[in-house]
Scaffold this motif. Structure first.
Motif, PDB file in Angstrom:
ATOM      1  N   VAL A  27       0.862  -1.186   0.000  1.00 38.50           N
ATOM      2  CA  VAL A  27       0.000   0.000   0.000  1.00 38.50           C
ATOM      3  C   VAL A  27       0.895   1.231   0.000  1.00 38.50           C
ATOM      4  O   VAL A  27       1.691   1.429   0.921  1.00 38.50           O
ATOM      5  CB  VAL A  27      -0.925   0.000   1.242  1.00 38.50           C
ATOM      6  N   ASN A  28       0.782   2.059  -1.033  1.00 37.16           N
ATOM      7  CA  ASN A  28       1.830   3.063  -1.262  1.00 37.16           C
ATOM      8  C   ASN A  28       1.762   4.291  -0.354  1.00 37.16           C
ATOM      9  O   ASN A  28       2.450   5.274  -0.599  1.00 37.16           O
ATOM     10  CB  ASN A  28       1.897   3.455  -2.738  1.00 37.16           C
ATOM     11  N   VAL A  29       0.938   4.265   0.703  1.00 38.98           N
ATOM     12  CA  VAL A  29       1.017   5.333   1.708  1.00 38.98           C
ATOM     13  C   VAL A  29       1.529   4.805   3.045  1.00 38.98           C
ATOM     14  O   VAL A  29       1.561   5.524   4.036  1.00 38.98           O
ATOM     15  CB  VAL A  29      -0.335   6.046   1.931  1.00 38.98           C
ATOM     16  N   ARG A  30       1.931   3.516   3.072  1.00 40.98           N
ATOM     17  CA  ARG A  30       2.453   2.971   4.324  1.00 40.98           C
ATOM     18  C   ARG A  30       3.951   3.274   4.417  1.00 40.98           C
ATOM     19  O   ARG A  30       4.666   3.217   3.411  1.00 40.98           O
ATOM     20  CB  ARG A  30       2.228   1.459   4.399  1.00 40.98           C
ATOM     21  N   PRO A  31       4.433   3.587   5.641  1.00 39.11           N
ATOM     22  CA  PRO A  31       5.866   3.879   5.798  1.00 39.11           C
ATOM     23  C   PRO A  31       6.757   2.756   5.266  1.00 39.11           C
ATOM     24  O   PRO A  31       7.819   3.022   4.715  1.00 39.11           O
ATOM     25  CB  PRO A  31       6.028   4.051   7.309  1.00 39.11           C
ATOM     26  N   SER A  32       6.308   1.495   5.394  1.00 33.21           N
ATOM     27  CA  SER A  32       7.156   0.389   4.929  1.00 33.21           C
ATOM     28  C   SER A  32       7.334   0.470   3.411  1.00 33.21           C
ATOM     29  O   SER A  32       8.403   0.161   2.886  1.00 33.21           O
ATOM     30  CB  SER A  32       6.550  -0.964   5.318  1.00 33.21           C
ATOM     31  N   TYR A  33       6.286   0.893   2.712  1.00 30.61           N
ATOM     32  CA  TYR A  33       6.388   1.032   1.258  1.00 30.61           C
ATOM     33  C   TYR A  33       7.403   2.120   0.904  1.00 30.61           C
ATOM     34  O   TYR A  33       8.270   1.929   0.037  1.00 30.61           O
ATOM     35  CB  TYR A  33       5.008   1.364   0.674  1.00 30.61           C
ATOM     36  N   PHE A  34       7.323   3.258   1.610  1.00 27.47           N
ATOM     37  CA  PHE A  34       8.272   4.359   1.372  1.00 27.47           C
ATOM     38  C   PHE A  34       9.709   3.871   1.551  1.00 27.47           C
ATOM     39  O   PHE A  34      10.585   4.139   0.752  1.00 27.47           O
ATOM     40  CB  PHE A  34       8.087   5.480   2.406  1.00 27.47           C
ATOM     41  N   ALA A  35       9.905   3.184   2.689  1.00 27.50           N
ATOM     42  CA  ALA A  35      11.270   2.769   3.029  1.00 27.50           C
ATOM     43  C   ALA A  35      11.763   1.730   2.022  1.00 27.50           C
ATOM     44  O   ALA A  35      12.908   1.772   1.571  1.00 27.50           O
ATOM     45  CB  ALA A  35      11.312   2.216   4.450  1.00 27.50           C
ATOM     46  N   PHE A  36      10.879   0.786   1.659  1.00 31.06           N
ATOM     47  CA  PHE A  36      11.245  -0.266   0.711  1.00 31.06           C
ATOM     48  C   PHE A  36      11.696   0.345  -0.616  1.00 31.06           C
ATOM     49  O   PHE A  36      12.747   0.020  -1.164  1.00 31.06           O
ATOM     50  CB  PHE A  36      10.033  -1.192   0.492  1.00 31.06           C
ATOM     51  N   LYS A  37      10.874   1.277  -1.096  1.00 28.66           N
ATOM     52  CA  LYS A  37      11.158   1.897  -2.390  1.00 28.66           C
ATOM     53  C   LYS A  37      12.471   2.695  -2.342  1.00 28.66           C
ATOM     54  O   LYS A  37      13.317   2.599  -3.231  1.00 28.66           O
ATOM     55  CB  LYS A  37       9.984   2.805  -2.764  1.00 28.66           C
ATOM     56  N   CYS A  49      14.573   4.374  11.504  1.00 28.31           N
ATOM     57  CA  CYS A  49      14.157   4.043  10.145  1.00 28.31           C
ATOM     58  C   CYS A  49      15.399   4.072   9.257  1.00 28.31           C
ATOM     59  O   CYS A  49      16.113   5.074   9.228  1.00 28.31           O
ATOM     60  CB  CYS A  49      13.133   5.047   9.635  1.00 28.31           C
ATOM     61  N   PRO A  50      15.678   2.977   8.516  1.00 27.68           N
ATOM     62  CA  PRO A  50      16.889   2.983   7.673  1.00 27.68           C
ATOM     63  C   PRO A  50      16.823   4.035   6.568  1.00 27.68           C
ATOM     64  O   PRO A  50      17.852   4.576   6.164  1.00 27.68           O
ATOM     65  CB  PRO A  50      16.937   1.565   7.090  1.00 27.68           C
ATOM     66  N   LYS A  51      15.625   4.350   6.120  1.00 25.09           N
ATOM     67  CA  LYS A  51      15.493   5.395   5.093  1.00 25.09           C
ATOM     68  C   LYS A  51      15.911   6.742   5.678  1.00 25.09           C
ATOM     69  O   LYS A  51      16.685   7.490   5.065  1.00 25.09           O
ATOM     70  CB  LYS A  51      14.042   5.463   4.601  1.00 25.09           C
ATOM     71  N   ILE A  52      15.413   7.028   6.874  1.00 25.92           N
ATOM     72  CA  ILE A  52      15.758   8.315   7.492  1.00 25.92           C
ATOM     73  C   ILE A  52      17.251   8.365   7.805  1.00 25.92           C
ATOM     74  O   ILE A  52      17.928   9.365   7.565  1.00 25.92           O
ATOM     75  CB  ILE A  52      14.910   8.552   8.756  1.00 25.92           C
ATOM     76  N   GLU A  53      17.793   7.239   8.305  1.00 25.27           N
ATOM     77  CA  GLU A  53      19.219   7.237   8.657  1.00 25.27           C
ATOM     78  C   GLU A  53      20.086   7.370   7.403  1.00 25.27           C
ATOM     79  O   GLU A  53      21.094   8.077   7.402  1.00 25.27           O
ATOM     80  CB  GLU A  53      19.575   5.970   9.441  1.00 25.27           C
ATOM     81  N   TYR A  54      19.682   6.691   6.331  1.00 26.49           N
ATOM     82  CA  TYR A  54      20.428   6.815   5.075  1.00 26.49           C
ATOM     83  C   TYR A  54      20.369   8.257   4.583  1.00 26.49           C
ATOM     84  O   TYR A  54      21.381   8.853   4.201  1.00 26.49           O
ATOM     85  CB  TYR A  54      19.849   5.859   4.027  1.00 26.49           C
ATOM     86  N   GLY A  55      19.173   8.820   4.630  1.00 30.08           N
ATOM     87  CA  GLY A  55      18.999  10.203   4.176  1.00 30.08           C
ATOM     88  C   GLY A  55      19.786  11.177   5.029  1.00 30.08           C
ATOM     89  O   GLY A  55      20.363  12.156   4.540  1.00 30.08           O
ATOM     90  N   ARG A  56      19.827  10.914   6.319  1.00 31.79           N
ATOM     91  CA  ARG A  56      20.536  11.797   7.249  1.00 31.79           C
ATOM     92  C   ARG A  56      22.048  11.724   7.011  1.00 31.79           C
ATOM     93  O   ARG A  56      22.723  12.756   6.874  1.00 31.79           O
ATOM     94  CB  ARG A  56      20.205  11.370   8.684  1.00 31.79           C
ATOM     95  N   LEU A  57      22.574  10.495   6.928  1.00 29.67           N
ATOM     96  CA  LEU A  57      24.032  10.355   6.823  1.00 29.67           C
ATOM     97  C   LEU A  57      24.545  10.708   5.428  1.00 29.67           C
ATOM     98  O   LEU A  57      25.725  11.012   5.255  1.00 29.67           O
ATOM     99  CB  LEU A  57      24.445   8.937   7.227  1.00 29.67           C
ATOM    100  N   SER A  58      23.668  10.677   4.430  1.00 29.56           N
ATOM    101  CA  SER A  58      24.081  11.124   3.095  1.00 29.56           C
ATOM    102  C   SER A  58      23.806  12.612   2.942  1.00 29.56           C
ATOM    103  O   SER A  58      24.098  13.195   1.908  1.00 29.56           O
ATOM    104  CB  SER A  58      23.296  10.357   2.022  1.00 29.56           C
ATOM    105  N   SER A  59      23.176  13.205   3.952  1.00 31.68           N
ATOM    106  CA  SER A  59      22.737  14.603   4.005  1.00 31.68           C
ATOM    107  C   SER A  59      21.675  14.917   2.954  1.00 31.68           C
ATOM    108  O   SER A  59      21.298  16.054   2.772  1.00 31.68           O
ATOM    109  CB  SER A  59      23.900  15.600   3.985  1.00 31.68           C
ATOM    110  N   GLU A  60      21.140  13.876   2.304  1.00 29.26           N
ATOM    111  CA  GLU A  60      20.040  14.084   1.361  1.00 29.26           C
ATOM    112  C   GLU A  60      18.814  14.620   2.097  1.00 29.26           C
ATOM    113  O   GLU A  60      18.045  15.433   1.580  1.00 29.26           O
ATOM    114  CB  GLU A  60      19.704  12.740   0.718  1.00 29.26           C
TER     115      GLU A  60
END
Ligand code: PLP
Lengths: 194, 426
Positions: A29-39, A132-143
């Motif tokens: 379901v494309n509004v679930r946080p897991s979908y965001f992170a997966f993508k 959240c690995p997405k947030i951590e990836y985004g944070r450490l890449s400064s994206e």
């Protein structure tokens, strides 16, 4: 490991070394946080495996769902658990029966089970909880700084190009006029005078 | 970089900024553009759906503004920030996430006069009610709590009189009431006070003042402390409930401890529209680089000027929390040990008329309605910033008719004292 705060190098080490990530509780379901992170993680080059018994036979961004970790059928570097705290322990127990063992067990934002973490750490598995690995990836890449988020990192080095760098591009629009370049004219005049 | 936390001055120069990837430019470029191209349709969709981080349109975010946001978030110790067009815009955007018609906010009576106006008149027209409380009497905040209360709003150092607020005591009231504490930290700046360390859940600033610091650019910012659980009851549906404008996303569930800043951006700024110009963001960023140096000089000068005025025969009283014996001196020592700020008031024995002639006799002080400039400023609040209040409210907010407000700049203090002395004698 102190699970209240993680050193950036711990998180960076994990995100730099794992290649395959099984996401338990992944949702199509494309509004679930897991979908965001997966993508997001798939776009960053991780080999993503969606695990959710409710969706077997379907796929998520082209990756077929599997019912359980045991069904993945190949070594998994990291297990990302998108379940709330009360459902963590059975997933960790299942992970501990895998061979080879995963290198990392990651529990999503809001999820924490210290007893389950201790079991995994006892056999040498690195654990991250309530992140959240997405947030951590985004944070450490400064994206993620594009969203005004405090990345808690500093650097005086040139930031990496967001894409692969400048390349010869074949799909630019040409405006013509190149044949009148001065060098062409010089060359032309030369042939004319000789 | 190791995990050692850099000092305040290092953050003031570096946080959020990195040499430009394309050109190597070391100063933060001014991305003076309305919009940003998408890689493809899928990229566009994932940006609009909040699935990817990235730039779309400058009303929602801009790379120059983002550097400013991260810089201030780092200085305040918050998880994220959102820059907007002015301090007032920051206040509207914050409250739009929290309030529905019929809801209440408890606000300190000692606030910038413009904020008192905004809360009393503009917010009333939105159906947002304000209950005023006295920061000198913490129980008045407790008494004001009702089932409709959604937030408490205070200034760390209050404009105009420079009084220092007991943030921790009011944070305790907010925690008990289950509502966030919003602190306007404009006059203190994080160099003097970091409200999040004392229990604030949201910090707002008028960047127009000391953070920009040069009197050249309006701006405002909202800092999310990441401390408040918006989903523990259904009081804050903008954060806890599925948002129809984003296909049912729940903001806190998706963005965790920086959900409030995201809500302010994608529900507040996007729809209300008070975006900060990237050029202003650049000017303010440049100002922030010298914040620690300027703020210390502002405070040192202010103390010297306050001491001079306190000993002057024409002066009836000086309200400066940095003076021993001032009503707020103990709070200043606790919350702002480096200095009590640079905005304060004093009253003249000659009353209103003496105030008016002082303002016209001053040579170096500029007579204008701002604070936190490099230049020293003077104003008579009762006839200007606080003129829309009735006399009782003027006195309660620290702007009685005989009061003159100063904002002390970073000139040489002896020149400021000489100017005040000649103007008081003239
Ligand atoms: C304490 C305080 N808060 C908010 C504001 C409003 O800020 P702006 O003028 O940037 O809208 C001011 C402006 O004077 C102020 O002094």
């Amino acid at each position: 490991m102190n699970h209240d705060t993680y050193p950036d190098n711990y998180i960076r080490g994990i995100l730099n070394s794992v290649k395959s990530i099984a996401m338990v509780g992944a949702s199509p379901v494309n509004v679930r946080p897991s979908y965001f992170a997966f993508k997001y993680l798939a776009e960053r080059g991780y080999d993503m495996i969606p695990v959710n018994p409710g969706y077997v036979g379907k796929s998520l961004l082209g990756k077929p769902f599997v019912a359980s970790l045991a069904d993945v059928g190949r070594p998994i570097d990291m297990i990302d658990i998108f379940r709330n705290s009360s459902h963590i322990m059975p997933v960790v127990e299942e992970a501990l029966r895998l061979s080879p063992l995963p290198k990392v067990i990651w529990m999503q934002l809001g999820a924490r089970d210290d007893a389950a973490a201790a079991k995994a750490e006892a056999v040498g598995i690195k654990v991250v909880m309530n992140r959240c690995p997405k947030i951590e990836y985004g944070r450490l890449s400064s994206e993620i700084s594009w969203m005004g988020v405090n990345s808690r990192t500093l650097s005086a080095k040139r930031a990496p190009m967001p894409t692969q760098g400048m390349r010869l591009s074949l799909n630019r629009m040409s405006v013509g006029g190149g044949q009148t370049a001065a060098s062409d004219r010089v060359a032309k005049n030369k042939t004319e005078t000789t | 970089m190791t995990d050692r936390l850099p000092g305040f001055s290092t953050l003031a120069v570096h946080a959020g900024a990195q040499p430009d990837p394309t050109t190597g430019a070391r100063a933060t470029p001014i991305y003076q553009t309305t919009s940003f191209v998408f890689n493809d349709a899928d990229h566009a969709a994932s940006l609009f759906g909040l699935q990817s981080f990235g730039n779309i349109y400058t009303r929602i975010g801009n790379p120059t503004n983002a550097v400013l946001e991260e810089r201030v978030a780092a200085l305040e110790g918050g998880t994220a920030a959102l820059a907007v067009a002015s301090g007032h815009a920051a206040q509207v955007v914050v409250l739009q996430q929290l309030m529905k018609p019929g809801d209440e906010i408890i606000a300190a009576r000692k606030l910038y006069g413009g904020s008192i106006n905004q809360f009393t008149h503009a917010f009333k027209s939105f159906g947002w009610n304000v209950a005023w409380a006295d920061p000198d009497e913490i129980e008045s905040f407790e008494r004001a709590v009702t089932p409709h209360t959604k937030a408490i709003f205070i200034e760390s150092i209050a404009n105009p009189a420079g009084s220092v607020t007991d943030i921790e005591a009011i944070a305790a009231v907010a925690r008990k009431a289950g509502v966030p504490l919003i602190v306007d930290n404009t006059l203190a700046t994080p160099y003097l006070i970091k409200p999040i360390d004392h229990g604030a859940d949201i910090v707002v600033h008028s960047l127009t003042k000391f953070l920009g610091g040069h009197g050249n650019s309006l701006g405002g910012i909202i800092v999310d402390a990441g401390t408040f659980d918006w989903s523990k009851d259904n009081k804050y549906p903008m954060l806890s409930e599925p948002r129809p404008e984003y296909h049912g996303i729940k903001i806190q569930e998706t963005f965790g401890n920086f959900a409030f800043a995201i809500a302010c951006r994608v529900l507040g700024l996007r729809d209300l529209g008070p975006a900060l110009s990237p050029f202003n963001a650049f000017m303010i960023l440049t100002g922030i680089e010298t914040l620690p140096l300027r703020m210390q000089k502002h405070c040192d000068n202010a103390k010297a000027v306050a001491e001079f005025l306190a000993g002057h025969p024409a002066v009836a009283s000086v309200n400066y929390a940095g003076l021993p014996g001032d009503k707020y001196n103990n709070l200043a020592r606790k919350y702002a040990p480096k200095g009590a700020g640079a905005v304060f008031t004093f009253s003249l024995k000659g009353g209103y008329d003496a105030g008016v002639s002082l303002v016209s006799n001053l040579q170096l002080f500029s007579h204008l309605a701002n604070v936190g400039d490099t230049r020293s400023l003077v104003i008579h609040p009762a006839s200007t910033t606080h003129s829309q209040l009735d006399d009782a409210a003027k006195i309660k907010s620290g702007a009685a008719p005989d009061v003159v407000r100063l904002s002390i700049g970073i000139e040489d203090k002896d020149d400021l004292i000489t100017d005040l002395d000649q103007a008081l004698r003239a």
